[in-house]
Write a protein that holds these residues in place. Structure first.
Motif, short mmCIF file in Angstrom:
data_model
loop_
_atom_site.label_atom_id
_atom_site.label_comp_id
_atom_site.label_asym_id
_atom_site.label_seq_id
_atom_site.Cartn_x
_atom_site.Cartn_y
_atom_site.Cartn_z
N GLY A 36 -5.85 27.43 -5.55
CA GLY A 36 -6.86 28.49 -5.55
C GLY A 36 -8.26 27.91 -5.52
N SER A 37 -9.11 28.29 -6.49
CA SER A 37 -10.50 27.82 -6.52
C SER A 37 -10.65 26.42 -7.10
CB SER A 37 -11.35 28.79 -7.35
OG SER A 37 -11.44 30.05 -6.73
N PHE A 38 -9.60 25.89 -7.72
CA PHE A 38 -9.71 24.58 -8.34
C PHE A 38 -9.76 23.47 -7.28
CE2 PHE A 38 -7.36 27.12 -11.57
CZ PHE A 38 -8.37 27.17 -12.53
N SER A 39 -10.37 22.36 -7.62
CA SER A 39 -10.39 21.23 -6.70
C SER A 39 -8.97 20.73 -6.49
CB SER A 39 -11.30 20.11 -7.24
OG SER A 39 -10.92 19.73 -8.55
N GLN A 40 -8.67 20.33 -5.24
CA GLN A 40 -7.29 20.00 -4.86
C GLN A 40 -7.15 18.50 -4.66
OE1 GLN A 40 -5.85 21.84 -1.20
NE2 GLN A 40 -3.86 22.18 -2.16
N TRP A 41 -6.41 17.88 -5.56
CA TRP A 41 -6.22 16.44 -5.58
C TRP A 41 -4.84 16.09 -5.05
CZ3 TRP A 41 -9.76 12.92 -8.22
CH2 TRP A 41 -10.93 13.56 -8.67
N PRO A 42 -4.60 14.82 -4.73
CA PRO A 42 -3.23 14.45 -4.36
C PRO A 42 -2.28 14.68 -5.53
CG PRO A 42 -4.57 12.49 -4.74
CD PRO A 42 -5.51 13.66 -4.75
N GLU A 43 -1.01 14.76 -5.23
CA GLU A 43 -0.02 14.88 -6.30
C GLU A 43 -0.14 13.68 -7.24
OE1 GLU A 43 1.45 17.66 -6.12
OE2 GLU A 43 1.48 18.17 -3.99
N SER A 44 0.49 13.79 -8.39
CA SER A 44 0.48 12.66 -9.33
C SER A 44 0.97 11.38 -8.66
CB SER A 44 1.34 12.98 -10.55
OG SER A 44 0.78 14.05 -11.28
N LEU A 45 1.92 11.50 -7.74
CA LEU A 45 2.38 10.33 -6.99
C LEU A 45 1.23 9.64 -6.26
CD1 LEU A 45 5.71 11.58 -5.39
CD2 LEU A 45 5.49 9.80 -7.13
N GLY A 46 0.30 10.43 -5.73
CA GLY A 46 -0.84 9.86 -5.03
C GLY A 46 -1.77 9.12 -5.98
N LEU A 47 -1.96 9.67 -7.19
CA LEU A 47 -2.77 8.97 -8.18
C LEU A 47 -2.09 7.66 -8.57
CD1 LEU A 47 -3.75 12.05 -10.35
CD2 LEU A 47 -5.15 10.88 -8.65
N ALA A 48 -0.75 7.69 -8.64
CA ALA A 48 -0.01 6.46 -8.93
C ALA A 48 -0.14 5.46 -7.78
CB ALA A 48 1.46 6.78 -9.19
N ALA A 49 -0.18 5.96 -6.54
CA ALA A 49 -0.33 5.07 -5.40
C ALA A 49 -1.66 4.31 -5.48
CB ALA A 49 -0.25 5.87 -4.10
N ILE A 50 -2.71 5.00 -5.90
CA ILE A 50 -4.00 4.33 -6.10
C ILE A 50 -3.92 3.40 -7.30
CG2 ILE A 50 -6.46 4.67 -6.60
CD1 ILE A 50 -6.23 7.36 -5.11
N GLY A 51 -3.29 3.89 -8.38
CA GLY A 51 -3.00 3.04 -9.53
C GLY A 51 -4.18 2.72 -10.42
N ASP A 52 -5.21 3.54 -10.42
CA ASP A 52 -6.44 3.26 -11.18
C ASP A 52 -6.53 4.20 -12.38
OD1 ASP A 52 -8.96 2.75 -12.12
OD2 ASP A 52 -10.02 3.43 -10.33
N PRO A 53 -6.33 3.69 -13.62
CA PRO A 53 -6.43 4.57 -14.79
C PRO A 53 -7.78 5.27 -14.91
CG PRO A 53 -5.37 2.50 -15.39
CD PRO A 53 -5.90 2.33 -13.99
N ALA A 54 -8.85 4.61 -14.49
CA ALA A 54 -10.17 5.25 -14.58
C ALA A 54 -10.24 6.49 -13.69
CB ALA A 54 -11.26 4.26 -14.18
N LEU A 55 -9.64 6.42 -12.51
CA LEU A 55 -9.61 7.59 -11.63
C LEU A 55 -8.76 8.69 -12.24
CD1 LEU A 55 -10.27 8.99 -8.94
CD2 LEU A 55 -8.19 7.93 -8.00
#
Length: 665
Positions: free
Chosen positions: A178-197
């Motif tokens: 909806g109106s919320f910002s749309q980020w990659p799935e958690s898998l995508g955050l894991a692919a980047i692998g940056d705890p700060a992000l």
């Protein structure tokens, strides 16, 4: 003189002393002075120059109304004032009913039903699946909080939701952004692998949720995704236990507003699912009766506990037990009962509460106390569209009565129950002697301490105009889009990724407007193109269409069938035409059909066409590494262990793989 109040006192003082998890927020408030107070019908009184909400309207400041006290002290006082029926109402998270039939757009909540739940069942926690723009969502949450003010004790609503900031939408697991910002799935955050992000992402979720009135997230999902066929891999951080643990902790810190429990403007994190849910036998999901059995071996238990152990260091507010029944599992010499985790004394009391010392709220997953009838056992009749009617996940305790199920789980340390619309079986369990009221007091004190820590007793209402300004801001959307692009994994790169401006592109499953906006020329025929760009998704089968979740989830084979339309389309392209293939990897697909043909082969975990063109135009360099291995065949998938990371024979691409990118000549 203070009037007398109904309700038991058993165990509340000892529990209050132990609730360090919720003990710090009021001290911070007291040091900084008056917190924000928002109220409609509830009177506001002034004591010693400070303002307080007179929640029970008795004209005096009671201890539970005094924000200068700790959440534990306030909770203990409030529990002492409550009837057994009121306590039972605290122990359920009801579904907030939409004002439209299931599957149809709604404009708000069915407030007559909500009012009935509040007045008849004393319910104050609601899970929402409503999708509206930010301002409208804030307004309907304010309306619901106004209804809560009519309660005898003025307890505000805890508004809960499944994740809303990603791409995949599956009823019962995730909600549209909806109106919320749309980020990659958690898998995508894991692919980047940056705890700060991930911490920044959690902070974004916190800000956007609190702006619209949400104060609790059913997440993050930190199951270890060791079974590649499992339908719920998409919500995890993949199959690396150490990485999952680091990212889980970072997410909780960002979401709750700190590393020491819930902050006053935080969102309560309910980490899930404890434990071993990802070790799904044959890949079936335990929402469904046919998927109720797990496949977790004693030698892999510690691995699946690792993400939870790391998350517990930053004190998440809640934990959700897994649906799964484990067979033959032994914990510290004690056999685990063959029941869903919430019903296992070994897992809940001995391991979670005892050995791992978790003292927050244990919130059950949905429908574990419901009766398992014909639909639960066998699915819907052929030809009938599955709904949520008749759903139960009472695995291993099907023959117990509802009061017996509640009593067993509460006795093990479960505090609250998801998806329950009628808390009366809890009352029955106490009155029939199945459960002592002291156990109820312990659970309700934990639940209320969490609500006090969230600050909603002082400030339950939100500013709808501010929600419009602060949700889905340009900065947050830009950060989300950047993460979508950076999370992509380069699997094959036989030429540089960046295409020159004006490149003629032939598109399949790609928006032509996004290509033109990135500076490319779109052509209608492959023969006229310089490059073909094809987007596709991991394959799946619908093998149980008569089960509610089986009809929605991606199950079965990870291999593309020979007649898959996107595979056929790629094969039909001119032999010498360079091809970019981008695959949405909600599960670890077998990419053999694309490996040799694609000039560039990308894996994404939720990305818009615009994010893809950020990569292909050279604006963003993808840095993703595979959060799970990609197998080479279904025979290898079947032969691997469901509870073991990255153990298929001769994977096509191994865990953490990323191909080198040729430089531009």
């Amino acid at each position: 003189m203070r009037r007398s109040h109904p309700g038991g006192h058993g165990g509340r003082l000892a529990l209050a002393a132990s609730l360090a998890l919720f003990g710090m927020a009021p001290a911070a408030i007291a040091q900084s002075g008056q917190p924000a107070i928002t109220s409609r019908a509830v009177p506001v009184i002034t004591v010693e120059g400070r303002r307080f909400r007179d929640l029970n309207r008795n004209g005096t400041l009671d201890r539970y109304e005094d924000w200068r006290l700790t959440p534990a002290e306030r909770a203990a006082d409030l529990v002492a004032r409550m009837t057994l029926d009121e306590k039972a109402g605290q122990m359920v998270v009801a579904e907030a009913p939409n004002n439209a039939p299931f599957g149809q757009p709604a404009t708000g909540y069915a407030m007559d039903v909500v009012t009935g739940l509040v007045k008849g069942g004393h319910v104050t926690s609601f899970n929402s699946r409503l999708v509206l723009d930010a301002g409208a969502l804030a307004k309907v949450h304010n309306d619901l909080q106004a209804a809560m003010e009519q309660g005898r004790l003025g307890i505000p609503a805890v508004m809960t939701t499944d994740p809303r900031h990603h791409f995949q939408t599956t009823a019962g697991a995730s909600v549209a952004a909806g109106s919320f910002s749309q980020w990659p799935e958690s898998l995508g955050l894991a692919a980047i692998g940056d705890p700060a992000l991930v911490k920044r992402f959690g902070d974004t979720v916190r800000r956007e949720f609190r702006a619209t009135g949400f104060v609790q997230l059913l997440g993050p999902q930190i199951d270890l995704a060791t079974e590649p066929r499992w339908a719920r891999i998409n919500g995890t951080f993949g199959e690396d236990a150490a990485l999952s643990g680091r990212l889980a902790a970072a997410y909780v810190v960002g979401l709750q507003g700190g590393a020491d429990g819930i902050g006053g403007d935080g969102v309560a994190a309910v980490v899930k699912h404890f434990a071993g849910y990802g070790a799904a036998k044959d890949g079936w999901d335990a929402h469904n009766r046919y998927g109720r059995m797990g496949d977790l071996g004693n030698d892999r238990l510690g691995l699946h506990l690792r993400p939870f152990a790391d998350a517990f260091k930053v004190r998440p507010a809640g934990v959700m037990p897994a649906y799964t029944m484990q067979r033959g599992l032994i914990v510290d010499g004690k056999p685990v009962e063959e029941v869903g985790a919430a019903y296992s004394r070994v897992l809940m009391s001995d391991l979670l509460r005892g050995k791992m010392r978790f003292d927050g709220v244990v919130l059950s997953d949905w429908a574990i106390t419901e009766d398992c009838g014909t639909i639960c056992m066998n699915g819907f009749p052929a030809g009938q569209r599955p709904t949520f009617d008749g759903i139960s996940t009472a695995w291993g305790v099907e023959r117990l009565t509802k009061p017996q199920r509640f009593a067993l789980a509460i006795g093990n340390g479960v505090d609250q129950f998801g998806g329950v619309m009628d808390p009366s079986p809890i009352v029955t369990a106490v009155k029939s002697g199945l459960l002592g009221e002291a156990a109820i007091d312990r659970a309700v004190t934990r639940i209320l301490a969490q609500s006090f820590a969230l600050g909603i007793f002082e400030h339950p209402f939100v500013d709808a105009d501010a929600a419009v300004r602060n949700v889905g801001t340009a900065a947050d959307r830009a950060a989300a889009r950047d993460a979508q692009a950076r999370a992509m994994v380069v699997l094959e790169a036989r030429r540089p990724l960046a295409l020159p401006a004006g490149t003629r592109v032939f598109l399949r499953n790609v928006d032509a407007a996004a290509a033109r906006a990135a500076g490319f020329t779109v052509v209608d025929r492959a023969q006229d193109a310089d490059v073909a760009i094809v987007r596709t998704a991991a394959p799946f089968e619908t093998l149980h269409p008569n089960y509610t979740f089986g009809s929605m989830q991606h199950e079965g084979s990870l291999a593309y069938p020979d007649n898959h339309p996107d595979v056929a389309a790629v094969r039909a392209l001119p032999a010498k035409l360079p091809v970019v293939v981008d695959v949405y990897l909600d599960r670890p697909a077998i990419l053999t059909p694309f490996k040799d043909r694609a000039t560039v082969l990308l894996g994404n975990f939720g990305a818009t066409d615009a994010a893809l063109f950020d990569v292909l135009s050279g604006k963003v360099t993808p840095v993703g590494r595979l959060p799970f291995e990609l197998p080479s065949s279904m025979a290898a998938v079947v032969a691997q262990r469901s509870d073991t990371p990255a153990d298929s024979a001769a994977p096509l691409y191994p865990l953490h793989y990323r191909a080198p990118i040729p430089t531009q000549k």
